[in-house]
Write a protein that holds these residues in place. Sequence first.
Motif, short mmCIF file in Angstrom:
data_model
loop_
_atom_site.label_atom_id
_atom_site.label_comp_id
_atom_site.label_asym_id
_atom_site.label_seq_id
_atom_site.Cartn_x
_atom_site.Cartn_y
_atom_site.Cartn_z
N ILE A 1 -8.49 2.63 -1.21
CA ILE A 1 -7.32 2.33 -0.37
C ILE A 1 -6.83 0.93 -0.72
CG2 ILE A 1 -6.49 1.98 1.99
CD1 ILE A 1 -8.65 3.96 2.90
N GLY A 2 -5.53 0.82 -0.95
CA GLY A 2 -4.92 -0.47 -1.27
C GLY A 2 -3.89 -0.83 -0.22
N PHE A 3 -3.76 -2.12 0.02
CA PHE A 3 -2.83 -2.64 1.01
C PHE A 3 -1.87 -3.60 0.34
CE2 PHE A 3 -6.78 -1.63 3.14
CZ PHE A 3 -6.35 -0.82 4.17
N GLY A 4 -0.62 -3.56 0.75
CA GLY A 4 0.38 -4.47 0.21
C GLY A 4 1.19 -5.10 1.32
N TYR A 5 1.25 -6.43 1.32
CA TYR A 5 2.04 -7.19 2.27
C TYR A 5 2.89 -8.17 1.49
CZ TYR A 5 -1.05 -5.62 6.02
OH TYR A 5 -1.74 -4.86 6.91
N VAL A 6 4.16 -8.28 1.84
CA VAL A 6 5.03 -9.22 1.15
C VAL A 6 6.06 -9.75 2.15
CG1 VAL A 6 6.60 -7.41 0.33
CG2 VAL A 6 6.47 -9.56 -0.90
N LEU A 7 6.32 -11.05 2.09
CA LEU A 7 7.35 -11.62 2.94
C LEU A 7 8.70 -11.08 2.53
CD1 LEU A 7 6.30 -15.37 3.28
CD2 LEU A 7 6.32 -13.64 5.07
N GLY A 8 9.54 -10.82 3.50
CA GLY A 8 10.87 -10.29 3.21
C GLY A 8 10.94 -8.81 3.52
N ARG A 9 12.05 -8.22 3.11
CA ARG A 9 12.31 -6.81 3.43
C ARG A 9 12.33 -5.99 2.15
NH1 ARG A 9 14.41 -5.97 8.45
NH2 ARG A 9 15.62 -4.21 7.71
N ASP A 10 11.24 -5.96 1.43
CA ASP A 10 11.17 -5.24 0.16
C ASP A 10 10.06 -4.18 0.24
OD1 ASP A 10 11.23 -4.37 -2.46
OD2 ASP A 10 11.27 -6.39 -3.31
N LYS A 11 10.41 -3.00 0.75
CA LYS A 11 9.44 -1.93 0.93
C LYS A 11 8.88 -1.44 -0.40
CE LYS A 11 11.57 -0.03 5.09
NZ LYS A 11 12.22 1.16 5.66
N VAL A 12 9.73 -1.39 -1.43
CA VAL A 12 9.30 -0.92 -2.75
C VAL A 12 8.21 -1.84 -3.31
CG1 VAL A 12 10.05 -0.48 -5.12
CG2 VAL A 12 11.51 0.19 -3.20
N LYS A 13 8.43 -3.14 -3.19
CA LYS A 13 7.44 -4.10 -3.69
C LYS A 13 6.13 -4.00 -2.92
CE LYS A 13 6.92 -9.02 -4.73
NZ LYS A 13 7.59 -10.33 -4.70
N ALA A 14 6.21 -3.85 -1.60
CA ALA A 14 5.00 -3.72 -0.79
C ALA A 14 4.20 -2.49 -1.21
CB ALA A 14 5.35 -3.64 0.69
N ARG A 15 4.88 -1.39 -1.50
CA ARG A 15 4.19 -0.17 -1.92
C ARG A 15 3.56 -0.34 -3.30
NH1 ARG A 15 4.28 4.54 -4.48
NH2 ARG A 15 3.47 6.37 -3.40
N MET A 16 4.27 -0.98 -4.22
CA MET A 16 3.70 -1.19 -5.55
C MET A 16 2.50 -2.13 -5.50
SD MET A 16 6.89 -1.27 -8.24
CE MET A 16 7.82 -2.53 -7.41
N ILE A 17 2.55 -3.13 -4.64
CA ILE A 17 1.41 -4.03 -4.48
C ILE A 17 0.22 -3.27 -3.91
CG2 ILE A 17 0.56 -6.01 -3.16
CD1 ILE A 17 3.31 -7.31 -3.56
N ALA A 18 0.47 -2.40 -2.94
CA ALA A 18 -0.61 -1.59 -2.37
C ALA A 18 -1.22 -0.67 -3.43
CB ALA A 18 -0.09 -0.76 -1.20
N LEU A 19 -0.37 -0.09 -4.26
CA LEU A 19 -0.86 0.78 -5.34
C LEU A 19 -1.71 -0.01 -6.33
CD1 LEU A 19 -0.93 3.51 -6.75
CD2 LEU A 19 1.27 2.95 -7.80
N CYS A 20 -1.26 -1.20 -6.71
CA CYS A 20 -2.04 -2.04 -7.62
C CYS A 20 -3.37 -2.44 -6.99
CB CYS A 20 -1.25 -3.29 -8.00
SG CYS A 20 0.10 -2.99 -9.14
N ASP A 21 -3.37 -2.74 -5.70
CA ASP A 21 -4.60 -3.11 -5.00
C ASP A 21 -5.60 -1.97 -5.04
OD1 ASP A 21 -6.34 -4.69 -3.40
OD2 ASP A 21 -5.59 -3.73 -1.60
N ALA A 22 -5.14 -0.75 -4.82
CA ALA A 22 -6.03 0.41 -4.88
C ALA A 22 -6.54 0.63 -6.31
CB ALA A 22 -5.30 1.66 -4.39
N LEU A 23 -5.67 0.48 -7.29
CA LEU A 23 -6.06 0.68 -8.69
C LEU A 23 -7.10 -0.35 -9.14
CD1 LEU A 23 -2.58 1.51 -10.23
CD2 LEU A 23 -4.51 3.09 -9.96
N ILE A 24 -6.98 -1.57 -8.65
CA ILE A 24 -7.94 -2.63 -9.01
C ILE A 24 -9.33 -2.28 -8.50
CG2 ILE A 24 -8.57 -5.02 -8.49
CD1 ILE A 24 -5.54 -5.64 -8.69
N GLN A 25 -9.41 -1.58 -7.39
CA GLN A 25 -10.70 -1.19 -6.83
C GLN A 25 -11.32 0.00 -7.54
OE1 GLN A 25 -10.69 -1.21 -2.38
NE2 GLN A 25 -8.54 -1.72 -2.71
N ALA A 26 -10.50 0.78 -8.25
CA ALA A 26 -10.99 1.97 -8.97
C ALA A 26 -11.52 1.54 -10.33
CB ALA A 26 -9.86 2.98 -9.13
#
Length: 152
Positions: free
Chosen positions: A82-107
């Motif tokens: 499970i990956g989590f993404g938090y980013v200042l501002g209103r960028d949902k796409v970036k938050a999702r990509m950060i969450a995906l990268c976080d999950a991939l780093i753990q795999a």
Amino acid sequence: MASSDDGIQARRRSAMAVLAHSVTSDIAERLEAVALPSHADLREAENGLVMVRGRVGGDGGPFNLGEATLSRAAVRLSSGEIGFGYVLGRDKVKARMIALCDALIQAHDHAEAVETQVVAPLRAAMIARCTQRAAEAAATRVEFFTMVRGEG
């Protein structure tokens, strides 16, 4: 086992610092080079507010400084990470990509690919931007000095 977990946490922390300061289009471009496993949104990307806290003089009592907009998301890989993404501002796409990268780093199967194909190039670009800004600021530096007049 704790040292392995500490290493993963340090890698995640380092990657999140780079991804949070990167442009959305740059992250998307780098992620295209990675073979992504099947994944699902655990928490769909959403915008909200967070309270920013401050301290007077850095060591005084905490107080509520104000609110800031924040986007967050959570992604689960088919392998369970499970990956989590938090980013200042209103960028949902970036938050999702950060969450995906976080999950991939753990795999274990994907951690090295994300590090070499996504995080490392973005880190190099971030360092280059910082170096360029520092050089531009140094070019405007003014040296002040005081001349002592001899009286007498």
